[in-house]
Design a protein around this motif. Sequence first.
Motif, PDB file in Angstrom:
ATOM      1  N   ASN B 258      10.365  -9.174  -7.979  1.00 23.86           N
ATOM      2  CA  ASN B 258       9.858 -10.349  -7.277  1.00 23.86           C
ATOM      3  C   ASN B 258       8.715  -9.916  -6.360  1.00 23.86           C
ATOM      4  OD1 ASN B 258      10.837  -9.540  -4.702  1.00 23.86           O
ATOM      5  ND2 ASN B 258      12.823 -10.495  -5.114  1.00 23.86           N
ATOM      6  N   LEU B 259       8.130 -10.884  -5.684  1.00 21.85           N
ATOM      7  CA  LEU B 259       6.942 -10.616  -4.877  1.00 21.85           C
ATOM      8  C   LEU B 259       7.175  -9.516  -3.852  1.00 21.85           C
ATOM      9  CD1 LEU B 259       5.649 -14.164  -4.053  1.00 21.85           C
ATOM     10  CD2 LEU B 259       4.482 -12.383  -5.348  1.00 21.85           C
ATOM     11  N   LEU B 260       8.344  -9.567  -3.205  1.00 20.66           N
ATOM     12  CA  LEU B 260       8.599  -8.597  -2.145  1.00 20.66           C
ATOM     13  C   LEU B 260       8.891  -7.225  -2.716  1.00 20.66           C
ATOM     14  CD1 LEU B 260      10.690 -10.856   0.249  1.00 20.66           C
ATOM     15  CD2 LEU B 260       8.309 -10.125   0.518  1.00 20.66           C
ATOM     16  N   ARG B 261       9.662  -7.217  -3.808  1.00 15.75           N
ATOM     17  CA  ARG B 261      10.005  -5.914  -4.390  1.00 15.75           C
ATOM     18  C   ARG B 261       8.791  -5.244  -5.006  1.00 15.75           C
ATOM     19  NH1 ARG B 261      15.506  -7.861  -7.235  1.00 15.75           N
ATOM     20  NH2 ARG B 261      16.477  -8.625  -5.326  1.00 15.75           N
ATOM     21  N   ALA B 262       7.772  -6.053  -5.324  1.00 14.93           N
ATOM     22  CA  ALA B 262       6.568  -5.480  -5.926  1.00 14.93           C
ATOM     23  C   ALA B 262       5.685  -4.787  -4.883  1.00 14.93           C
ATOM     24  CB  ALA B 262       5.777  -6.571  -6.646  1.00 14.93           C
ATOM     25  N   LEU B 263       6.002  -4.987  -3.617  1.00 10.28           N
ATOM     26  CA  LEU B 263       5.181  -4.364  -2.574  1.00 10.28           C
ATOM     27  C   LEU B 263       5.555  -2.895  -2.381  1.00 10.28           C
ATOM     28  CD1 LEU B 263       5.411  -7.121   0.209  1.00 10.28           C
ATOM     29  CD2 LEU B 263       3.503  -6.737  -1.371  1.00 10.28           C
ATOM     30  N   THR B 264       4.567  -2.099  -2.040  1.00 10.65           N
ATOM     31  CA  THR B 264       4.847  -0.725  -1.607  1.00 10.65           C
ATOM     32  C   THR B 264       4.906  -0.754  -0.086  1.00 10.65           C
ATOM     33  OG1 THR B 264       3.609   0.072  -3.498  1.00 10.65           O
ATOM     34  CG2 THR B 264       4.072   1.666  -1.738  1.00 10.65           C
ATOM     35  N   LEU B 265       6.129  -0.796   0.432  1.00 10.37           N
ATOM     36  CA  LEU B 265       6.302  -1.077   1.865  1.00 10.37           C
ATOM     37  C   LEU B 265       5.872   0.088   2.745  1.00 10.37           C
ATOM     38  CD1 LEU B 265       9.647  -3.055   1.679  1.00 10.37           C
ATOM     39  CD2 LEU B 265       7.332  -3.947   1.958  1.00 10.37           C
ATOM     40  N   ASP B 266       5.982   1.319   2.194  1.00 14.91           N
ATOM     41  CA  ASP B 266       5.537   2.481   2.969  1.00 14.91           C
ATOM     42  C   ASP B 266       4.074   2.750   2.687  1.00 14.91           C
ATOM     43  OD1 ASP B 266       7.989   3.566   4.329  1.00 14.91           O
ATOM     44  OD2 ASP B 266       8.695   3.479   2.245  1.00 14.91           O
ATOM     45  N   GLN B 267       3.236   2.448   3.654  1.00 12.04           N
ATOM     46  CA  GLN B 267       1.807   2.684   3.477  1.00 12.04           C
ATOM     47  C   GLN B 267       1.388   3.725   4.507  1.00 12.04           C
ATOM     48  OE1 GLN B 267      -0.254   1.328   1.257  1.00 12.04           O
ATOM     49  NE2 GLN B 267       1.023  -0.312   0.375  1.00 12.04           N
ATOM     50  N   PRO B 268       0.553   4.656   4.067  1.00 11.19           N
ATOM     51  CA  PRO B 268       0.176   5.728   4.992  1.00 11.19           C
ATOM     52  C   PRO B 268      -0.882   5.265   6.002  1.00 11.19           C
ATOM     53  CG  PRO B 268      -0.955   6.019   2.899  1.00 11.19           C
ATOM     54  CD  PRO B 268      -0.111   4.783   2.752  1.00 11.19           C
ATOM     55  N   LEU B 269      -0.706   5.655   7.234  1.00 14.87           N
ATOM     56  CA  LEU B 269      -1.759   5.547   8.253  1.00 14.87           C
ATOM     57  C   LEU B 269      -1.266   6.309   9.481  1.00 14.87           C
ATOM     58  CD1 LEU B 269      -4.555   4.279   8.884  1.00 14.87           C
ATOM     59  CD2 LEU B 269      -3.339   2.485  10.114  1.00 14.87           C
ATOM     60  N   ASP B 270      -1.989   7.367   9.820  1.00 17.11           N
ATOM     61  CA  ASP B 270      -1.455   8.148  10.945  1.00 17.11           C
ATOM     62  C   ASP B 270      -1.983   7.622  12.271  1.00 17.11           C
ATOM     63  OD1 ASP B 270      -3.915   9.260  11.568  1.00 17.11           O
ATOM     64  OD2 ASP B 270      -3.616  10.938  10.181  1.00 17.11           O
ATOM     65  N   LYS B 271      -1.397   8.140  13.327  1.00 19.32           N
ATOM     66  CA  LYS B 271      -1.631   7.569  14.644  1.00 19.32           C
ATOM     67  C   LYS B 271      -3.090   7.632  15.074  1.00 19.32           C
ATOM     68  CE  LYS B 271       0.641   7.189  19.070  1.00 19.32           C
ATOM     69  NZ  LYS B 271       1.784   7.603  19.917  1.00 19.32           N
ATOM     70  N   ALA B 272      -3.737   8.730  14.736  1.00 19.29           N
ATOM     71  CA  ALA B 272      -5.135   8.903  15.147  1.00 19.29           C
ATOM     72  C   ALA B 272      -6.034   7.896  14.418  1.00 19.29           C
ATOM     73  CB  ALA B 272      -5.589  10.329  14.854  1.00 19.29           C
ATOM     74  N   ASP B 273      -5.847   7.805  13.106  1.00 23.55           N
ATOM     75  CA  ASP B 273      -6.642   6.832  12.343  1.00 23.55           C
ATOM     76  C   ASP B 273      -6.371   5.419  12.850  1.00 23.55           C
ATOM     77  OD1 ASP B 273      -7.733   8.811  10.860  1.00 23.55           O
ATOM     78  OD2 ASP B 273      -6.403   8.558   9.127  1.00 23.55           O
ATOM     79  N   TYR B 274      -5.103   5.182  13.113  1.00 25.19           N
ATOM     80  CA  TYR B 274      -4.703   3.861  13.619  1.00 25.19           C
ATOM     81  C   TYR B 274      -5.447   3.522  14.909  1.00 25.19           C
ATOM     82  CZ  TYR B 274      -1.726   0.632  16.289  1.00 25.19           C
ATOM     83  OH  TYR B 274      -1.265  -0.381  17.071  1.00 25.19           O
ATOM     84  N   ALA B 275      -5.460   4.465  15.836  1.00 29.76           N
ATOM     85  CA  ALA B 275      -6.094   4.211  17.130  1.00 29.76           C
ATOM     86  C   ALA B 275      -7.568   3.862  16.945  1.00 29.76           C
ATOM     87  CB  ALA B 275      -5.949   5.438  18.032  1.00 29.76           C
ATOM     88  N   ARG B 276      -8.212   4.617  16.041  1.00 36.58           N
ATOM     89  CA  ARG B 276      -9.631   4.364  15.778  1.00 36.58           C
ATOM     90  C   ARG B 276      -9.831   2.964  15.173  1.00 36.58           C
ATOM     91  NH1 ARG B 276     -10.319   9.418  14.360  1.00 36.58           N
ATOM     92  NH2 ARG B 276      -9.593   8.962  12.264  1.00 36.58           N
ATOM     93  N   GLU B 277      -9.064   2.701  14.143  1.00 39.10           N
ATOM     94  CA  GLU B 277      -9.198   1.399  13.449  1.00 39.10           C
ATOM     95  C   GLU B 277      -8.897   0.242  14.382  1.00 39.10           C
ATOM     96  OE1 GLU B 277      -8.452   0.174   9.672  1.00 39.10           O
ATOM     97  OE2 GLU B 277      -7.914   2.136   8.842  1.00 39.10           O
ATOM     98  N   LEU B 278      -7.823   0.423  15.153  1.00 33.07           N
ATOM     99  CA  LEU B 278      -7.413  -0.638  16.072  1.00 33.07           C
ATOM    100  C   LEU B 278      -8.567  -1.010  16.992  1.00 33.07           C
ATOM    101  CD1 LEU B 278      -4.961  -2.320  17.054  1.00 33.07           C
ATOM    102  CD2 LEU B 278      -4.559  -0.525  18.748  1.00 33.07           C
ATOM    103  N   GLU B 279      -9.201   0.011  17.528  1.00 35.36           N
ATOM    104  CA  GLU B 279     -10.268  -0.261  18.471  1.00 35.36           C
ATOM    105  C   GLU B 279     -11.426  -1.006  17.807  1.00 35.36           C
ATOM    106  OE1 GLU B 279     -10.988   3.013  21.053  1.00 35.36           O
ATOM    107  OE2 GLU B 279     -12.925   2.178  21.640  1.00 35.36           O
ATOM    108  N   THR B 280     -11.801  -0.534  16.631  1.00 33.72           N
ATOM    109  CA  THR B 280     -12.885  -1.201  15.906  1.00 33.72           C
ATOM    110  C   THR B 280     -12.551  -2.664  15.640  1.00 33.72           C
ATOM    111  OG1 THR B 280     -13.107   0.903  14.757  1.00 33.72           O
ATOM    112  CG2 THR B 280     -14.405  -0.957  13.903  1.00 33.72           C
ATOM    113  N   LEU B 281     -11.343  -2.885  15.120  1.00 29.28           N
ATOM    114  CA  LEU B 281     -10.966  -4.252  14.741  1.00 29.28           C
ATOM    115  C   LEU B 281     -10.845  -5.160  15.966  1.00 29.28           C
ATOM    116  CD1 LEU B 281      -8.356  -3.354  11.980  1.00 29.28           C
ATOM    117  CD2 LEU B 281     -10.494  -4.630  11.627  1.00 29.28           C
ATOM    118  N   GLN B 282     -10.252  -4.639  17.014  1.00 28.10           N
ATOM    119  CA  GLN B 282     -10.147  -5.458  18.224  1.00 28.10           C
ATOM    120  C   GLN B 282     -11.521  -5.790  18.777  1.00 28.10           C
ATOM    121  OE1 GLN B 282      -7.383  -3.208  20.666  1.00 28.10           O
ATOM    122  NE2 GLN B 282      -5.679  -4.533  20.050  1.00 28.10           N
ATOM    123  N   GLY B 283     -12.426  -4.834  18.646  1.00 32.17           N
ATOM    124  CA  GLY B 283     -13.792  -5.094  19.081  1.00 32.17           C
ATOM    125  C   GLY B 283     -14.431  -6.214  18.276  1.00 32.17           C
TER     126      GLY B 283
END
Lengths: 494, 494
Positions: B258-283
Amino acid sequence: MFESAVLRHEVAKEDYEREVAALRIALLEAQRALGAEKRFAVLILIAGVEGAGKGETVNLLNEWMDPRFIETNGFALPTDEEAAHPPLWRFWRALPPKGRVGIFFGAWHTAPIVQRVMKEIGAGDFDRSVEEILQMERMLHDEGVLLLKYWFHLSKEQQGKRLKALAKDKRTAWRVTKADWKILESYDRFFAVTEPFLRKTSTGEAPWLVVPGADERYRALFVGRHLLQALQDRLKTGRPKPPAEADVPLAPRVDKLNLLRALTLDQPLDKADYARELETLQGRLSLLSRDKKFARRSVVAVFEGNDAAGKGGAVRRVTAALDARRFRTVPVAAPTEEERAQPYLWRFWRHIPGPGFLTIFDRSWYGRVLVERVEGFCAPVDWMRAYGEINEFEAQLVENRTVLTKFWLAISSEEQLRRFKEREAIEFKRHKITEEDWRNRQKWDAYEQAVCDMVDRTSTTLAPWTLVEANNKYFARTKVLRTLVESIEHAFDR
Amino acid sequence: MFESAVLRHEVAKEDYEREVAALRIALLEAQRALGAEKRFAVLILIAGVEGAGKGETVNLLNEWMDPRFIETNGFALPTDEEAAHPPLWRFWRALPPKGRVGIFFGAWHTAPIVQRVMKEIGAGDFDRSVEEILQMERMLHDEGVLLLKYWFHLSKEQQGKRLKALAKDKRTAWRVTKADWKILESYDRFFAVTEPFLRKTSTGEAPWLVVPGADERYRALFVGRHLLQALQDRLKTGRPKPPAEADVPLAPRVDKLNLLRALTLDQPLDKADYARELETLQGRLSLLSRDKKFARRSVVAVFEGNDAAGKGGAVRRVTAALDARRFRTVPVAAPTEEERAQPYLWRFWRHIPGPGFLTIFDRSWYGRVLVERVEGFCAPVDWMRAYGEINEFEAQLVENRTVLTKFWLAISSEEQLRRFKEREAIEFKRHKITEEDWRNRQKWDAYEQAVCDMVDRTSTTLAPWTLVEANNKYFARTKVLRTLVESIEHAFDR
């Protein structure tokens, strides 16, 4: 839709006062129960043409009931804040909670109708609004709101008369403004938009009640009685009734007047004049049927009427003018087994003529809302939905270049009795009269009611009913022929 | 509408053969009962995109059932005679009688859709056709016809892949014509017409069932099982069920996907990349909210998701980028007394933002088709109609220049357990976990089903769902922000 509404309805002052006294007590009692139980909300839409008593009725309702538990909302032009939100937002904000009565003076229909008349929006946007309205009203019904929609009506003549009367009297002349005359001028344009609008939005769940607006006392009692009945029914049953059963009878009868009783059934036409007219009209019909425009049109003529009203005779005067290869008469009796295995309208669809052909239905799809309703052959929910299905069916025919005429041949009860007795007395006519005819006669009033409702619900601009005064057969036959001929000519001219 | 249909559904050959053997016996038995009782007719509409197995399925149904009592009608271009009658006439002629199965291969929807895609008719005429279709189908339902509407679907990618595969193989290359490639080219134009069409004509009485067309065995079982279930239900109850209850569950489950089971729930993103992306997107979001175009738009962001999926955290990452005067967060819990006295959607309408404002709904109107459905707080007839009401509500928002984004934050059952335990262990998080959370967890499968149905029924081009893989909070938060930013940018560009 407005046939009954434009009759000269009247209520005497003393009758009115007596009735209102009782009505107010009952309304207050119903309102008290509504507020105590808090099981559902009541939403009253007040709509219609100018000068038909909308404002007066809103004031009356507030006077008759406890105004602390009524909230009246007038929706004029949207405020800036309202205009910045989706169009339905301001109506959502004003919905009455359970236990209360809300009155919307003007509602979601107002803006799309006005904009369409003013050509500010096209047919597509208008249809989209109609769709939104249908969904909104269906949702309200599903949520248990008691939704009552009153459309106050005046004919163009009534509106004109009213303005002239006001203008003539020095004491009231000030009330007539330039804007009022402008509105009168644009009556036809409004009508062209509102008539199909009302037809489309008059659903089983939430039908429009057309209020005759000319007589102040009549319209007040009409609305008051209907509101009371609806409130009491709903308080009793608790749950909304299944769609469509909610409105039987469709409108309260305040006086004895109805569409059929308003007819003058005895119309003069002597045999010699009849013979002359008949020949002329049959000649015109014959010519029309051989016109090359006829090849791209089809014609459907529906004949309904009281027993012994002379349908057969009228039909024969029509067919006598036609080439037998170009027409067919379909006598409609009880459905065959094959027909019973199909949806109701199937047996009529199969007889719909192609271009260049004329089909006469001797009785028709209206059986469902006449004999089947009165005799209880089908449930109210089924004959109620038939009005909408029939309107839709006929709209499809007319849009496909069919000329559709519908005749109700009306005779008086006395005339029917005379004809029944005559048939029994004359050997070769005896087969035409059966036990069933006598039985149907017992239900004269129920049939009369069914016919009036039928005309009100299915006489549309696209497919109007012609009521034929038929105590004099000569008159009836010429009126049928003339109407048919003129309908075809009118279609050819377009 | 097509979310579930484009998953990679498959059925193994041996499973298929075993199942089909049983299915055929049951179908023949049901068909025999239908013919013996003659209480209702069955009408099957076969519609959808090219190459999705419409013809194959029609052949299969004829093979599986007794073809003597099935009538298959292919409706291609109308004959001269048909063209001379109203458009619905030819369908009326072909209706199956009670006791029989009729298959319409192409039906009343075909011509208006094709004509609209080809721009032969305008939006107004198209809407008029939709209205006719709605009335026709409602009439059939009211007349007791069991109406089953199957829409065979392939995504553009699936259709292209199918053509390429056929063209590459020498044995099948002849099957691919120039017309097929033309159809592929016009896929998007067709989609733009059919998607809203399906939404509007998918009613409680007669919902469209979207059939995943890519896998031959899967789609055959899908239709066969659904048909059998519908037949058996109706044979048992005799009368049509009240609108909307007829299709619970909405579609048979043929595989575990089904739709939910078809998702790959574990997606990679480490804390450093996250912090960078977060800032860009919030900006970016902050800039957008101060853009002068924002003053003429409003933004609504809906957050739904599993318990402990991180809705609150994601919401805070959005609001951190915004001026507090321009946004509001509406936490949706059980309705207040005031809200319970009003129609269901009332409490959401009141929070709809005006231009220049952003409103975040932390849980939303989707409660009706999620918790209220699963916990039985409202009747199936009520949550079934909610899909249509919600689609209509959201369409009104979007038409009024609202940017609407809807997020489902999905975590796995294991991840949820881990977070629950963590919350219990940590003093300051303990208040976030209640008895109710543990109870809801027991109903994981029922909620999963409800979410899949919700997405299939309410993810529209106007208001699509974004499924957010949320086992990794960092990933989830950036996906939410990115989607929101891109939706607003996209709206500004138009």
